[in-house]
Enzyme design. Structure first.
Site, PDB file in Angstrom:
ATOM      1  N   SER A  22      -1.138   5.572   9.100  1.00  0.00           N
ATOM      2  CA  SER A  22      -1.939   5.372  10.320  1.00  0.00           C
ATOM      3  C   SER A  22      -3.047   6.415  10.432  1.00  0.00           C
ATOM      4  CB  SER A  22      -1.039   5.479  11.553  1.00  0.00           C
ATOM      5  OG  SER A  22      -0.112   4.435  11.582  1.00  0.00           O
ATOM      6  N   ASP A 314       8.255   0.504  12.758  1.00  0.00           N
ATOM      7  CA  ASP A 314       8.251   0.235  11.313  1.00  0.00           C
ATOM      8  C   ASP A 314       9.563   0.645  10.638  1.00  0.00           C
ATOM      9  OD1 ASP A 314       5.715  -0.815  11.475  1.00  0.00           O
ATOM     10  OD2 ASP A 314       4.733   1.085  11.030  1.00  0.00           O
TER      11      ASP A 314
HETATM   12  C1  S3P Z   1       0.083   0.836  13.296  1.00  0.00           C
HETATM   13  C2  S3P Z   1       0.662   0.329  14.410  1.00  0.00           C
HETATM   14  C3  S3P Z   1       1.864  -0.507  14.384  1.00  0.00           C
HETATM   15  C4  S3P Z   1       2.607  -0.409  13.064  1.00  0.00           C
HETATM   16  C5  S3P Z   1       1.667  -0.476  11.883  1.00  0.00           C
HETATM   17  C6  S3P Z   1       0.651   0.635  11.957  1.00  0.00           C
HETATM   18  C7  S3P Z   1      -1.151   1.638  13.438  1.00  0.00           C
HETATM   19  O1  S3P Z   1       1.490  -1.847  14.606  1.00  0.00           O
HETATM   20  O2  S3P Z   1       3.579  -1.414  12.968  1.00  0.00           O
HETATM   21  O3  S3P Z   1       2.396  -0.343  10.684  1.00  0.00           O
HETATM   22  O4  S3P Z   1      -1.552   2.326  12.485  1.00  0.00           O
HETATM   23  O5  S3P Z   1      -1.746   1.583  14.517  1.00  0.00           O
HETATM   24  P1  S3P Z   1       1.319  -2.418  16.102  1.00  0.00           P
HETATM   25  O6  S3P Z   1       0.375  -1.539  16.771  1.00  0.00           O
HETATM   26  O7  S3P Z   1       0.752  -3.804  15.963  1.00  0.00           O
HETATM   27  O8  S3P Z   1       2.702  -2.425  16.677  1.00  0.00           O
END
Ligand code: S3P
Length: 427
Positions: A22, A314
């Site tokens: 992220s 996750d």
């Molecule tokens: C992420 C947010 C999450 C996560 C994804 C990465 C991000 O998704 O599941 O692997 O980097 O903002 P959501 O925001 O749709 O829940």
């Protein structure tokens, strides 16, 4: 590619894992619209983050690769992006397509975003709709709900938006668009999701304020900053759970991101009975990080639900593996979002863990797992979903005989080198 896993007795290891996915995505996107050079260390060279780098280059920003984990983004300030010659390919990456949609909504040009078969199935209305409300023109397949998305941005007006789900991707897309909008853009979530965008925007000098579940951003000019990306707790999770499910084990994962919006897994493993110690805690580019040590003890089943879900969204596939070996029931609720991840993760993990003999049942919004011991190795599918592939590999560590994970190449999406780290545990 098939990955072969043999069972393992007890683990004693100190390991390092790659940079946070992220934060790596955000460092390149935010660096691109900041003035000056953003130097990024410990960047995650996984497929998803490579997709982001590729898209940003197509938008006219130079990204120099000093090494696969050390990048320099030559940001040109808020007006520095240019119309791409061709469509932008997010590959398998939800973060790339959704956050870039927000960024592109603020640009006075036309662009098209698409991705692989999984991305083209995933819901995009959640970002397209509020971006339309801000004034962007956003078209997409299935009445505008799916990628490919075509965006004609510019001339945005701030809105006050309540997201229907706690999603950092929706929130971040709107905050990035809000940097270009007239007036204030306020995003309110039903529960806290990861706040890396807010933290990084603050560090880069944006006009942004967080007040509980509401974040407000105004038109801002950003200045480049150096970023040291902490290790990804979502990748560390596989080895933390490995240490927790094998009694007598002790595993230390070094330099892991400890942002409280991401550490739900630690709370759950502790509640299940694992002993967790954090050392060398420090701050790096506004994010907490430290070394996490897990000592494996007999685990007991727990309930995972409510506001905890976004803090470990996750990690649910790997927590299902912990539930499989724990005494009693592990119940996961309020997790319908898992149905729209890289695969339908509720269905995928229930189907695959059943192959090992795990008593696991999919429910409307989660999973019920009745823990026990004595599992048999299995041949399982990845669904081309990196986290399902790694969760199956982990299950193989506690199952007798051999386990084969089919389609394991998808692990490179978030964790290049996973197999090497796993192999190092056997030495
Ligand atoms: C992420 C947010 C999450 C996560 C994804 C990465 C991000 O998704 O599941 O692997 O980097 O903002 P959501 O925001 O749709 O829940």
């Amino acid at each position: 590619m098939d990955m072969i896993i043999e069972p393992i007795k007890n683990l004693e290891s100190i390991i390092s894992i790659p940079g946070d996915k992220s934060i790596s995505h955000r460092s390149v996107m935010i660096g691109a619209i900041a003035a000056g050079i953003t130097d990024i260390e410990n960047f995650l060279p996984g497929e998803d983050c490579r997709s982001t780098v590729h898209c940003i280059r197509q938008l006219g920003i130079e990204v120099e690769e000093i090494s696969p984990t050390h990048l320099q983004v030559k940001g040109k300030g808020p007006g520095g992006l240019q119309e791409p010659e061709n469509h932008l390919d997010a590959g398998n990456s939800g973060t790339t397509i959704r956050l870039l949609s927000g960024l592109l909504a603020g640009q006075d040009f036309f662009s098209v975003l698409t991705g692989d078969a999984s991305i083209r199935r995933r819901p995009m209305a959640r970002v397209a709709e509020p971006l339309r409300q801000m004034g962007a023109q956003v078209w997409g397949r299935n009445e505008g709900r799916c990628a490919p998305l075509a965006i004609r941005g510019g001339h945005l007006t701030g809105i006050s938006y309540h997201t229907p789900v706690a999603s950092a991707q929706i929130k971040s897309a709107l905050l990035l668009a809000g940097l270009y909008a007239d007036g204030e853009t306020a995003v309110t979530e039903p529960a806290p999701s990861r706040d890396h965008t807010e933290k990084m925007l603050q560090a880069f000098g944006a006009n942004i304020k967080v007040n509980g579940l509401t974040t407000v951003v105004k038109t801002s000019s950003l200045t480049a900053r150096n970023v040291i990306v902490p290790g990804d707790i979502s990748s560390a999770a596989f080895f933390l759970v490995a240490g927790a499910i094998i009694p007598g084990s002790i595993i230390t994962v070094k330099n892991v991101g400890l942002n409280p919006t991401r550490t739900g897994i630690l709370d759950v493993l502790e509640e299940m009975g694992a002993k967790i110690t954090i050392t060398n805690q420090q701050e790096s580019s506004g994010e907490l990080m430290g070394d996490i040590t897990v000592e494996g003890q007999a685990l007991k089943g727990v309930i995972i639900a409510g506001d905890l879900i976004p803090r470990l969204i996750d990690e649910i596939p790997v927590l299902a593996v912990a539930g499989a070996v724990a005494e009693g029931k592990t119940i996961i609720r309020d997790a319908t979002e898992l149905k729209v991840k890289e695969s339908n993760r509720l269905k995928a993990i229930a189907t695959e863990l059943t192959r090992f003999g795990v008593d696991i049942q999919e429910t409307d919004d989660g999973l019920i797992i009745k823990g026990r011991r004595n599992f048999k190795g299995a041949v399982c599918n990845s669904y081309q979903d990196h986290r399902i592939a790694m969760a199956c590999a982990l299950m193989g560590l506690v199952a007798s005989g051999q386990t084969v994970v089919r389609g394991a190449e998808c692990i490179d999406i978030s964790f290049p080198g996973f197999q090497n780290v796993l192999n190092s545990l056997y030495i």
